[in-house]
Every structure is written in C-alpha cells, then in structure tokens.
Design a protein around this motif. Structure first.
Motif, PDB file in Angstrom:
ATOM      1  N   TYR A 125      37.663  26.688  33.510  1.00  0.00           N
ATOM      2  CA  TYR A 125      37.276  28.046  33.856  1.00  0.00           C
ATOM      3  C   TYR A 125      36.566  28.700  32.673  1.00  0.00           C
ATOM      4  O   TYR A 125      36.934  28.471  31.506  1.00  0.00           O
ATOM      5  CB  TYR A 125      38.501  28.902  34.211  1.00  0.00           C
ATOM      6  N   LEU A 126      35.596  29.538  32.992  1.00  0.00           N
ATOM      7  CA  LEU A 126      35.018  30.445  32.009  1.00  0.00           C
ATOM      8  C   LEU A 126      35.736  31.778  32.179  1.00  0.00           C
ATOM      9  O   LEU A 126      35.702  32.374  33.248  1.00  0.00           O
ATOM     10  CB  LEU A 126      33.519  30.611  32.217  1.00  0.00           C
ATOM     11  N   VAL A 127      36.393  32.226  31.138  1.00  0.00           N
ATOM     12  CA  VAL A 127      37.196  33.443  31.195  1.00  0.00           C
ATOM     13  C   VAL A 127      36.473  34.544  30.430  1.00  0.00           C
ATOM     14  O   VAL A 127      36.068  34.354  29.277  1.00  0.00           O
ATOM     15  CB  VAL A 127      38.589  33.213  30.594  1.00  0.00           C
ATOM     16  N   SER A 128      36.309  35.688  31.067  1.00  0.00           N
ATOM     17  CA  SER A 128      35.627  36.816  30.433  1.00  0.00           C
ATOM     18  C   SER A 128      36.077  38.107  31.094  1.00  0.00           C
ATOM     19  O   SER A 128      36.824  38.106  32.065  1.00  0.00           O
ATOM     20  CB  SER A 128      34.110  36.651  30.530  1.00  0.00           C
ATOM     21  N   ARG A 129      35.600  39.210  30.556  1.00  0.00           N
ATOM     22  CA  ARG A 129      35.796  40.525  31.137  1.00  0.00           C
ATOM     23  C   ARG A 129      34.442  41.200  31.268  1.00  0.00           C
ATOM     24  O   ARG A 129      33.489  40.828  30.568  1.00  0.00           O
ATOM     25  CB  ARG A 129      36.737  41.371  30.273  1.00  0.00           C
ATOM     26  N   PRO A 130      34.327  42.176  32.143  1.00  0.00           N
ATOM     27  CA  PRO A 130      33.041  42.870  32.286  1.00  0.00           C
ATOM     28  C   PRO A 130      32.569  43.463  30.954  1.00  0.00           C
ATOM     29  O   PRO A 130      33.298  44.213  30.299  1.00  0.00           O
ATOM     30  CB  PRO A 130      33.347  43.966  33.314  1.00  0.00           C
ATOM     31  N   GLY A 131      31.355  43.088  30.530  1.00  0.00           N
ATOM     32  CA  GLY A 131      30.818  43.581  29.267  1.00  0.00           C
ATOM     33  C   GLY A 131      31.422  42.950  28.037  1.00  0.00           C
ATOM     34  O   GLY A 131      31.122  43.350  26.908  1.00  0.00           O
ATOM     35  N   ASP A 132      32.289  41.953  28.218  1.00  0.00           N
ATOM     36  CA  ASP A 132      32.946  41.300  27.073  1.00  0.00           C
ATOM     37  C   ASP A 132      31.987  40.306  26.443  1.00  0.00           C
ATOM     38  O   ASP A 132      31.375  39.480  27.119  1.00  0.00           O
ATOM     39  CB  ASP A 132      34.216  40.590  27.536  1.00  0.00           C
ATOM     40  N   ALA A 133      31.857  40.389  25.124  1.00  0.00           N
ATOM     41  CA  ALA A 133      30.963  39.492  24.400  1.00  0.00           C
ATOM     42  C   ALA A 133      31.711  38.317  23.787  1.00  0.00           C
ATOM     43  O   ALA A 133      31.206  37.689  22.860  1.00  0.00           O
ATOM     44  CB  ALA A 133      30.234  40.262  23.301  1.00  0.00           C
ATOM     45  N   SER A 134      32.900  38.006  24.295  1.00  0.00           N
ATOM     46  CA  SER A 134      33.699  36.903  23.751  1.00  0.00           C
ATOM     47  C   SER A 134      34.117  35.971  24.881  1.00  0.00           C
ATOM     48  O   SER A 134      35.283  35.985  25.317  1.00  0.00           O
ATOM     49  CB  SER A 134      34.922  37.439  22.998  1.00  0.00           C
ATOM     50  N   PRO A 135      33.218  35.152  25.382  1.00  0.00           N
ATOM     51  CA  PRO A 135      33.588  34.224  26.469  1.00  0.00           C
ATOM     52  C   PRO A 135      34.508  33.120  25.969  1.00  0.00           C
ATOM     53  O   PRO A 135      34.505  32.758  24.788  1.00  0.00           O
ATOM     54  CB  PRO A 135      32.235  33.664  26.915  1.00  0.00           C
ATOM     55  N   SER A 136      35.289  32.574  26.891  1.00  0.00           N
ATOM     56  CA  SER A 136      36.231  31.510  26.557  1.00  0.00           C
ATOM     57  C   SER A 136      36.163  30.441  27.627  1.00  0.00           C
ATOM     58  O   SER A 136      36.175  30.746  28.822  1.00  0.00           O
ATOM     59  CB  SER A 136      37.648  32.072  26.437  1.00  0.00           C
TER      60      SER A 136
END
Length: 259
Positions: free
Chosen positions: A187-198
């Motif tokens: 999975y690609l985990v992120s939040r809206p507008g988050d510049a730190s993808p995981s």
C-alpha cells in the motif's frame, strides 16, 4: 419282588451312548487334559472399524506434519537478517530524484521470534555554496526504512489493520492505495496534502516500509527573522515519487533474499 441278582444287573447295565455331534461342535483338546476349545460361528465384519482406523491414521499423519512444521517454523522464503539496512537499501532511484545518500544511520535487533532492522539516510542534492550575506535555511529530503522478519507467527492477518494510525485532529483521513506487483500485498499510505508518502509491503513473513519526507534546518538562521530570501530555500518536491519508491523497494527485497 425283585431278586438281588436282577437288581445288580440293572445297576451294572451300560449307560446309553449319546449320538455323535456335528463336526463344528466337536471339542478339540489342546494337550492332554487341557481345556477344550469349541469354535463358534464366524464373527461378522464391521466396516466402521476399518473406517475409524483410517481416520485415526490420517489424524496421526496430520499431527506429525503439524509437529514437524512447528519445529521447522514458517517458510521465510529466503529472507534473512539485515546486518546493515542502509547498505542493503541502495535507493538508486530516489537518489537520482532527490540527492545522494548521506549520513546513514542503521540499527539491527535479533530475537527468536523476529528480526528487526532500521535505516535513516539523508538524500541531499549538490548545492552551490551558500551566500553568507543572505543566510538561508537548508531543506533536505530523507528516507526511513524499516524491515521486520517474523520467524514464529504470521503477520498477514494484522498487516492491513497495523497501517491505520489514530487520526490527528486536522490531519485529514489516512489514504491507503493498493500498489500491485510488490510482494504479497503493498500500500501507498498518505494523507491529503501530505508530503511524506510511505510504501508499506507484506511479503510472506517479511514486513517492510519505505517512507520519504523533508526537513528544514535553519542552522544559524532565526526562523522568525524574515530577512532571508524565501526563493532561496530550495523546497524539495516529493510529488511523483511512487515509481522510484517501488523500484527501490523491489531492489531491497531482492537484496534481503540474497544474503
């Protein structure tokens, strides 16, 4: 009146001889003076006895298999412990996008149940010398990598749930996007507008994570002082990094299996 000789004759008369019995009822003497065995009719076959025997044998075989599996442990699919995760993770694709690997920090822990390894590394581009008359903050990207090898239990059932973090107020809902063809599940985990993808990966007994972020170091610059030029900050753009993260993750997984 019966005479005495006649009485004696009646008393000494031979007893009546019984009629011979059928052969199946003839007593078979086991040795002289031993007990006699008289065979009876043959016992009927009981099919359920053989069925029960088959079930018991099958259960014993499965018990042996499970016992052997418990002793051997789960299949690790070639994964082994990482002595230095920063060396195992080349990060060639991310380095080409964000900058060279610098200041690596790696740690490892081994246990009978699981092995763990972590790595943090800066990805710093080559920059021109800083102008002293206009001090500017330093903006750099970094990568964090974690690797956990479960040697006793299956991490699969809890993998998805472990990715959901408690929602911070105002942080926005967490977004999980399935990434195909990476391990067993990714999975690609992120939040809206988050510049730190995981990028979070489950591959059999191995769980891996690769996250990218940025940090601003002000050094001698006062962050409240607006005297520095905002255009000189050189903001790191972390958008569109998924292909590079996938490429580096697959390379790391191959490296961990080859050790």
């Amino acid at each position: 009146m019966i005479s005495e000789p006649e009485l004696e004759g009646e008393l000494s008369a031979p007893a009546t001889v019984p009629a011979p019995r059928s052969p199946e009822h003839v007593a078979e003497t086991l040795g002289a003076g031993g007990p006699a065995f008289i065979p009876g009719p043959p016992l009927r076959q009981r099919p359920w006895v053989w069925g029960l025997a088959g079930v018991l044998v099958t259960s014993a075989v499965w018990a042996g298999v499970l016992w052997a599996y418990g002793r051997a442990g789960p299949d690790l699919q070639g994964y082994g412990v990482s002595r230095n995760l920063c060396l195992d993770a080349d990060l060639a694709a991310l380095s080409a996008r964000l900058g060279e690997k610098r200041d690596p920090f790696a740690a490892v822990g081994e246990d009978e149940a699981l092995d763990q390894a972590v790595c943090t590394v800066n990805l710093t581009p080559k920059r021109p010398p800083e102008r002293k008359e206009h001090p500017v903050p330093t903006v750099r990207a970094y990568a964090e990598i974690t690797y956990t090898l479960h040697k006793k239990t299956d991490p699969g059932p809890q993998f998805d749930a472990s990715l959901i973090e408690p929602a911070d107020q105002g942080a926005g809902e967490q977004i999980l996007k399935l990434v195909p063809e990476v391990g067993e599940r990714a999975y690609l985990v992120s939040r809206p507008g988050d510049a730190s993808p995981s990028l979070e990966v489950l591959d059999g007994q191995a769980v891996l994570s690769l996250s990218v972020g940025q940090v601003t170091e002000y050094n001698d610059v006062d962050p409240l002082n607006r005297g520095f030029e905002s255009d000189d900050q050189g903001v790191v753009h972390l958008g569109g990094l998924v292909p590079a993260m996938v490429e580096d993750m697959l390379a790391l997984m191959d490296e961990l299996k080859s050790d």
